[in-house]
Scaffold this motif. Structure first.
Motif, short mmCIF file in Angstrom:
data_model
loop_
_atom_site.label_atom_id
_atom_site.label_comp_id
_atom_site.label_asym_id
_atom_site.label_seq_id
_atom_site.Cartn_x
_atom_site.Cartn_y
_atom_site.Cartn_z
N SER A 193 1.74 6.53 -6.85
CA SER A 193 1.02 7.65 -7.44
C SER A 193 1.52 9.10 -7.67
CB SER A 193 -0.25 7.73 -6.24
OG SER A 193 0.21 8.30 -5.34
N TYR A 194 2.58 9.16 -6.62
CA TYR A 194 3.70 10.45 -6.74
C TYR A 194 4.41 10.32 -8.12
CZ TYR A 194 1.43 12.74 -2.81
OH TYR A 194 0.59 13.11 -1.70
N GLY A 250 2.31 1.49 -3.33
CA GLY A 250 1.39 2.21 -4.30
C GLY A 250 1.05 3.79 -3.91
N PHE A 251 1.21 4.14 -2.95
CA PHE A 251 0.92 5.74 -2.49
C PHE A 251 2.45 6.37 -3.23
CE2 PHE A 251 1.43 9.14 0.30
CZ PHE A 251 0.60 9.75 0.10
N LEU A 252 3.51 5.83 -2.99
CA LEU A 252 4.75 6.38 -3.66
C LEU A 252 4.50 6.20 -5.15
CD1 LEU A 252 7.60 7.43 -3.46
CD2 LEU A 252 8.47 5.02 -3.50
N GLY A 284 0.95 -1.33 -0.19
CA GLY A 284 0.04 -0.06 -0.12
C GLY A 284 0.81 1.24 -0.01
N LEU A 285 1.78 1.24 0.91
CA LEU A 285 2.76 2.37 0.78
C LEU A 285 3.44 2.57 -0.63
CD1 LEU A 285 4.37 2.13 4.55
CD2 LEU A 285 2.66 3.85 3.44
#
Length: 84
Positions: free
Chosen positions: A74-75, A70-72, A67-68
């Motif tokens: 996205s940026y 995936g968040f990275l 999940g982390l």
């Protein structure tokens, strides 16, 4: 506008690690559910608890890391909400 070499490197490294993490936590989740289902079918409560005890932490850790990532991602890819 050209992107920095560091951003390109991070994108190339992060995506495969994200995909691997996704596979790992999904496989662990399926094994956990199937193991618990087997324990229910045979009526063995210790099997149900044992499978959950053995796989819950690794599965949750893999899901959190994925999940982390995936968040990275996205940026790194400049994704925005509502984008198709």
């Amino acid at each position: 506008m050209s992107e920095s070499p560091l951003r390109t490197l991070l994108k190339r490294v992060t995506m495969p690690v994200f995909k691997l993490g996704l596979v790992v936590f999904l496989v662990l989740g399926v094994v956990l559910v199937l193991g618990q289902a087997a324990g229910l079918v045979v009526g063995d409560g210790t099997l149900v608890e044992g499978v959950a005890g053995a796989l819950a932490l690794p599965m949750t850790t893999a899901a959190a890391v994925t999940g982390l990532l995936g968040f990275l991602l996205s940026y790194l890819h400049r994704w925005s909400a509502g984008e198709d």
